[in-house]
Design an enzyme around this catalytic site. Structure first.
Site, short mmCIF file in Angstrom:
data_model
loop_
_atom_site.label_atom_id
_atom_site.label_comp_id
_atom_site.label_asym_id
_atom_site.label_seq_id
_atom_site.Cartn_x
_atom_site.Cartn_y
_atom_site.Cartn_z
CG HIS A 35 47.22 34.05 37.51
ND1 HIS A 35 46.01 33.43 37.73
CD2 HIS A 35 47.31 34.22 36.16
CE1 HIS A 35 45.41 33.20 36.57
NE2 HIS A 35 46.17 33.69 35.59
CG ASP A 58 48.71 32.37 32.88
OD1 ASP A 58 49.51 32.69 33.77
OD2 ASP A 58 47.72 31.64 33.09
CD GLU A 59 43.98 33.09 32.47
OE1 GLU A 59 43.02 32.56 31.91
OE2 GLU A 59 44.33 32.79 33.63
CB ALA A 60 49.40 39.72 32.83
CG HIS A 61 43.22 39.56 31.44
ND1 HIS A 61 43.87 39.22 30.27
CD2 HIS A 61 42.48 38.47 31.80
CE1 HIS A 61 43.53 37.98 29.93
NE2 HIS A 61 42.71 37.49 30.85
#
Length: 565
Positions: A307, A370-373
């Site tokens: 993000h 979060d959401e550190a894809h």
């Protein structure tokens, strides 16, 4: 005036000489006729007196005070007794101590009540406790057992007292007093009374120390005044943490002196390509101070390592390939990452955390996670192991989304759960195991507490990836049992996040937050087993006229029996 026309008489038409039918006096030639006239007049008079006599009964019913304790969050203990307290033109607000915080609480209450009541309500520093409204902080045992946020409200026919161990407890007691009054007390123009608070005693103390709301100012930017408006709405329900999501792919919203392009360039857009914006340090300090005056602690979040497109676009050296990507105005997630191997990344993180810590008096700095894809698991763990000590270095406690438990949470860290009922058991077990090892949890289940979820398929705003979340579902869960196996003592509290992909105005905020937010606030404040929506919805319905008086644009859920009109 009532006009009586005798049977058999007629009125003269305009311009016609009155005949016998219109000259009543000449028609009354017999005692029988006179008796008939007097009898008719007496009947009319009696009917009028009957109407006059009914009005006080109706007024009396309208003047009945709200039953003590019919507020949100529900108090810990309520004991109705005695006559009601009435605020009138002679009422004073008595503050017992010279402490500036106590005096500010008195002035805050006076400012709330003066416009609608029309009364002067002077705030006086004295030790009077026999009339008016008395605000008293003391370390009496009766107050200390309720904790620093607890309070007692004692209402009687001549005096109303709010007592607490701290000014924060007094402030929370004021919110209860406020909700006990008619909803029209919130209006900014003079209204008719009476202003009654039912007699009895309220003893109150919060279930959890952390009762939060998050506002995403990154996807869409919100001005200082818009955030302050939300702060005031949150304060009514005893929320004590304001989590500000200050950075994301779409915008960077806080000035950082050592990396100025973060705000001036990274903050120059938002979802959909609007102008964006950012807070100067002075504006951020103003927000922090305003929240503090409502006994609310600001928790700033800088989301990383994912993000981060706004930061990467602002400084090419933060990218592994040395090339800055374009600014982003869409709503996809998981495509950006700070460059974990580069040492400049940690210089950047140190500078940002240092500067934010310097202007944040609160305990926490939220580092996202979060959401550190686009970050490998190995790099994610390495990054979190480097960054968490930086937070401690500047005297703050780490918060992160629950993916932080995939690394090794720092001692005292808080992980924020945002999973669903259907989240994999392996992910739940990871969080529960961290809790068993000392990590505290703030619970924000997306399918219950995320305020940006649509109410139903027809909701014009919001998203639905976590399902539809009506007001009854938002309220009907127990933080103590949400994550099976997590020790009860690991639950630090609850938070209601509002993500802003589709939210861009104060009206949008209000429509999505209300009526759901008060229920999350009650779950955080009130220990009730089980939480009964059937009972709660009646108290929630009473908030509708208050929101109307405050000019709020809320969702009128069919699940709630809102008052007619």
């Amino acid at each position: 005036m009532v006009t009586v026309q005798l049977p058999g008489t007629t009125e003269a038409t305009p311009g016609e000489t009155p005949g016998e039918g219109t000259q009543l006096v000449r028609q009354l030639r017999t005692n029988k006729a006179l008796t008939r006239l007097i009898g008719s007049l007496l009947l009319v008079a009696a009917a009028g007196l009957s109407c006059v006599g009914a009005a006080p009964d109706a007024d009396a019913r309208a003047a009945e005070p709200r039953p003590l304790g019919q507020v949100i969050p529900a108090p810990m203990s309520v004991e109705p007794a005695g006559g009601a307290f009435q605020i009138n033109s002679k009422t004073k607000i008595h503050v017992w101590h010279d402490d500036p915080a106590d005096l500010r609480a008195g002035e805050y209450l006076a400012r709330l009540l003066r416009p609608a009541t029309g009364y002067k309500l002077p705030v006086v520093r004295d030790n009077v406790d026999t009339d008016g409204i008395v605000l008293r902080t003391s370390a009496d045992v009766a107050n200390k057992v309720l904790g620093p946020e607890g309070y007692r409200l004692i209402s009687g026919s001549g005096v109303l007292r709010i007592e607490s161990w701290s000014a924060g407890g007094i402030f929370h007691g004021i919110q209860t007093l406020r909700q006990q009054l008619p909803a029209k007390v919130e209006k900014k123009t003079r209204q008719s009374g009476p202003w009654l608070i039912a007699g009895g005693t309220v003893k109150d103390s919060p279930r959890y120390a952390y009762r939060g709301a998050m506002l995403d100012v990154s996807r869409h930017f919100f001005t200082v005044d818009q955030v302050k408006r939300y702060i005031d709405q949150l304060a009514l329900y005893k929320i004590n943490k304001l989590h500000l999501h200050l950075s994301d792919d779409q915008g960077w919203r806080i000035a950082i002196d050592s990396w100025p392009r973060l705000a001036t360039y990274g903050g120059s857009t938002q979802v959909g390509g609007g102008p964006g914006g950012y807070y100067t340090k002075a504006q951020y300090k103003d927000l922090v101070a305003y929240a503090g005056s409502r006994y609310m602690e600001v928790v700033p979040e800088i989301d990383m390592p994912g993000h981060t497109n706004a930061a990467l676009a602002s400084y090419a050296e933060l990218n592994c390939n040395g090339v800055a990507p374009p600014l982003y105005t869409g709503t996809n997630v998981g495509f950006s990452s700070l460059c974990v191997p580069k040492e400049v990344t940690y210089d950047f993180v140190d500078d940002v955390i240092r500067e934010i810590a310097e202007i944040t008096p609160g305990q926490y700095i939220h580092i996202g996670g979060d959401e550190a894809h686009s970050t490998s698991h190995e790099d994610y763990v390495k990054f979190m192991n480097r960054v968490q000590p930086v937070v401690a270095k500047y005297g703050k406690t780490v918060m992160g989304w629950h993916q932080l438990t995939g690394a090794t949470p720092a001692q005292g860290a808080i992980a924020q759960w945002w999973g669903l009922d259907g989240t994999s058991q392996a992910e739940k077990d990871q969080v529960v195991n961290a809790a068993k090892n000392g990590t505290k949890l703030v619970l924000s289940p997306a399918d219950r507490a995320y305020l940006d979820m649509k109410y139903n398929k027809d909701t014009p705003l919001g998203l639905a990836w976590a399902g539809y979340v009506e007001v009854d579902r938002s309220y009907s869960w127990n933080p103590d049992t949400l994550l099976a196996g997590a020790p009860a003592e690991s639950i630090a509290g609850v938070e209601a996040p509002l993500w802003a992909e589709t939210i861009s105005t104060s009206k949008h905020i209000e429509f999505m937050a209300f009526p759901r937010l008060p229920g999350i606030a009650e779950l955080g404040w009130t220990l009730r087993k089980p939480n009964s929506f059937e009972e709660y919805k009646g108290r929630l319905a009473q908030q509708g006229p208050r929101w109307d008086a405050l000019g709020m644009d809320y969702y009128k859920s069919s699940k709630v029996p809102w008052p007619a009109g």
